[in-house]
Design an enzyme around this catalytic site. Structure first.
Site, PDB file in Angstrom:
ATOM      1  N   ASN A  32       0.862  -1.175   0.000  1.00 38.97           N
ATOM      2  CA  ASN A  32       0.000   0.000   0.000  1.00 38.97           C
ATOM      3  C   ASN A  32       0.902   1.230   0.000  1.00 38.97           C
ATOM      4  O   ASN A  32       1.522   1.541   1.012  1.00 38.97           O
ATOM      5  CB  ASN A  32      -0.894  -0.032   1.249  1.00 38.97           C
ATOM      6  CG  ASN A  32      -1.723   1.229   1.401  1.00 38.97           C
ATOM      7  OD1 ASN A  32      -1.765   2.065   0.495  1.00 38.97           O
ATOM      8  ND2 ASN A  32      -2.377   1.380   2.547  1.00 38.97           N
TER       9      ASN A  32
ATOM     10  N   LYS B 107       0.125   4.290  -0.170  1.00 40.80           N
ATOM     11  CA  LYS B 107      -0.471   5.461   0.482  1.00 40.80           C
ATOM     12  C   LYS B 107      -0.251   6.713  -0.386  1.00 40.80           C
ATOM     13  O   LYS B 107      -0.277   6.613  -1.607  1.00 40.80           O
ATOM     14  CB  LYS B 107       0.089   5.616   1.899  1.00 40.80           C
ATOM     15  CG  LYS B 107      -0.100   4.317   2.713  1.00 40.80           C
ATOM     16  CD  LYS B 107       0.164   4.456   4.164  1.00 40.80           C
ATOM     17  CE  LYS B 107      -0.056   3.114   4.859  1.00 40.80           C
ATOM     18  NZ  LYS B 107       0.101   3.172   6.289  1.00 40.80           N
TER      19      LYS B 107
ATOM     20  N   HIS C 153      -9.419   1.205   4.963  1.00 36.92           N
ATOM     21  CA  HIS C 153      -8.134   1.360   5.655  1.00 36.92           C
ATOM     22  C   HIS C 153      -8.321   2.255   6.888  1.00 36.92           C
ATOM     23  O   HIS C 153      -9.117   3.191   6.860  1.00 36.92           O
ATOM     24  CB  HIS C 153      -7.097   1.959   4.697  1.00 36.92           C
ATOM     25  CG  HIS C 153      -5.710   1.869   5.251  1.00 36.92           C
ATOM     26  ND1 HIS C 153      -5.229   2.768   6.180  1.00 36.92           N
ATOM     27  CD2 HIS C 153      -4.727   0.952   5.051  1.00 36.92           C
ATOM     28  CE1 HIS C 153      -3.988   2.409   6.509  1.00 36.92           C
ATOM     29  NE2 HIS C 153      -3.662   1.319   5.841  1.00 36.92           N
TER      30      HIS C 153
ATOM     31  N   GLU D  17      -6.622   4.579   8.011  1.00 34.35           N
ATOM     32  CA  GLU D  17      -6.398   6.014   7.769  1.00 34.35           C
ATOM     33  C   GLU D  17      -7.645   6.661   7.182  1.00 34.35           C
ATOM     34  O   GLU D  17      -7.927   7.832   7.431  1.00 34.35           O
ATOM     35  CB  GLU D  17      -5.161   6.191   6.861  1.00 34.35           C
ATOM     36  CG  GLU D  17      -3.889   5.921   7.661  1.00 34.35           C
ATOM     37  CD  GLU D  17      -2.749   5.341   6.856  1.00 34.35           C
ATOM     38  OE1 GLU D  17      -2.767   5.405   5.614  1.00 34.35           O
ATOM     39  OE2 GLU D  17      -1.816   4.802   7.495  1.00 34.35           O
TER      40      GLU D  17
ATOM     41  N   GLU E  21      -5.131  -4.975  10.456  1.00 30.13           N
ATOM     42  CA  GLU E  21      -4.085  -3.983  10.678  1.00 30.13           C
ATOM     43  C   GLU E  21      -4.347  -3.273  12.002  1.00 30.13           C
ATOM     44  O   GLU E  21      -5.137  -2.313  12.049  1.00 30.13           O
ATOM     45  CB  GLU E  21      -4.080  -2.951   9.546  1.00 30.13           C
ATOM     46  CG  GLU E  21      -3.836  -3.546   8.175  1.00 30.13           C
ATOM     47  CD  GLU E  21      -3.287  -2.504   7.201  1.00 30.13           C
ATOM     48  OE1 GLU E  21      -2.185  -2.703   6.712  1.00 30.13           O
ATOM     49  OE2 GLU E  21      -3.961  -1.484   6.968  1.00 30.13           O
TER      50      GLU E  21
ATOM     51  N   GLY F 234       2.858   2.194  10.852  1.00 33.47           N
ATOM     52  CA  GLY F 234       3.806   3.306  10.746  1.00 33.47           C
ATOM     53  C   GLY F 234       4.533   3.628  12.032  1.00 33.47           C
ATOM     54  O   GLY F 234       5.175   4.673  12.141  1.00 33.47           O
TER      55      GLY F 234
ATOM     56  N   SER G 259       3.739  -2.212  10.212  1.00 33.73           N
ATOM     57  CA  SER G 259       5.201  -2.291  10.396  1.00 33.73           C
ATOM     58  C   SER G 259       5.786  -3.631   9.955  1.00 33.73           C
ATOM     59  O   SER G 259       6.692  -4.155  10.604  1.00 33.73           O
ATOM     60  CB  SER G 259       5.574  -1.964  11.847  1.00 33.73           C
ATOM     61  OG  SER G 259       5.209  -0.631  12.166  1.00 33.73           O
TER      62      SER G 259
END
Ligand code: 13P
Length: 251
Positions: free
Chosen positions: A9, A11, A95, A97, A167, A173, A213
């Site tokens: 991904n 992003k 996702h 985010e 996730e 991250g 990660s």
């Protein structure tokens, strides 16, 4: 047998030339990998260029989101049909985010999922708890709510077009990967949820990816877990050598 999936991904990274350079670097490093499906998910604007660059390779193309309507007065949106037109075989939805910064709800995830499946896309549905939810011992409740919300009205025969990505938000991250055991525990729970909803065969067939990660250093341990069927990789997918090392985790 569930075929593993390693998906990158990207992003909000990579202009056209950077994106093409990345996949051109990646292709020779992964061209002998038959043990897993390889997917890259760039931003909308570079999909067509990346699609041309990966033509004839073993790399598949995904978008990072899609809208639920096919067309209409919806300024700024991109429909599943348009993603297929741009060369996508996959799309990521839900996702964290998007949930965190753009108000994505389980209901919206469900609408996107239904629309994307209708266009023939394989959908990577993301779920996962925040740190506060984990520390309050709510992880399993959150996963149950997210899975049942996303899957509402989805028929068993549609599951072949669905991949789940677990996730944990606290691992994204942050450099703080879930331990192999934490990830396995969550994956086994998600598979049980699918069994409750769709039966044992469906549960055994669905692929559940881990994200958060993932690096060349920790992929082997994760892939050694019985319910982990692959990875959704963020930061480490932005460089050809590190993503290739993750793809080639079996070497
Ligand atoms: P990182 O691998 O950078 O933690 O990102 C994970 C992720 O969000 C993939 O979708």
């Amino acid at each position: 047998m569930r075929k593993p999936v390693i998906a990158g991904n990207w992003k909000l990274f990579k202009t056209t030339s950077e994106a093409v350079e990345l996949v051109n670097g990646l292709k020779p490093l992964v061209n002998s990998a038959n043990h897993c499906e390889i997917i890259v998910a760039p931003v909308f604007t570079v999909l067509t260029s990346v699609n041309q660059a990966i033509s004839g390779s073993n790399i598949n193309l995904s978008a990072q989101d899609c809208f639920w309507e096919e067309e209409g007065a919806f300024t700024g949106e991109v429909s599943p049909r348009m993603l297929v037109d741009a060369g996508c075989s996959h799309v990521i939805i839900g996702h964290s985010e998007r949930r965190q910064y753009f108000g994505e709800t389980d209901e919206m995830v469900n609408k996107r999922l239904k629309a994307a499946l209708k266009s023939g896309l394989t959908v990577i549905v993301c779920i996962g708890e925040t740190l506060a939810e984990r520390e309050a011992n709510n992880t399993f409740d959150i996963l149950r709510t997210q899975v049942s919300g996303a899957m509402a009205g989805i028929a068993a025969e549609d599951l072949k077009g669905i991949i789940i990505a677990y996730e944990p938000v606290w691992a994204i991250g942050t450099g703080r990967t879930a331990t192999d055991q934490q990830a396995q525990e969550a994956h086994a729970f998600i598979r049980r949820l699918i069994m409750e909803l769709y039966g044992a065969d469906a549960a055994q067939g669905i692929r559940i990816l881990y994200g958060g990660s993932v690096k060349p250093e920790n992929i082997k341990g994760l892939m050694g877990q019985p319910d982990i069927d692959g990875a959704l990789v963020g930061g480490a997918s932005l460089k050809a050598d590190s993503f290739a090392a993750i793809v080639n985790y079996d070497k």
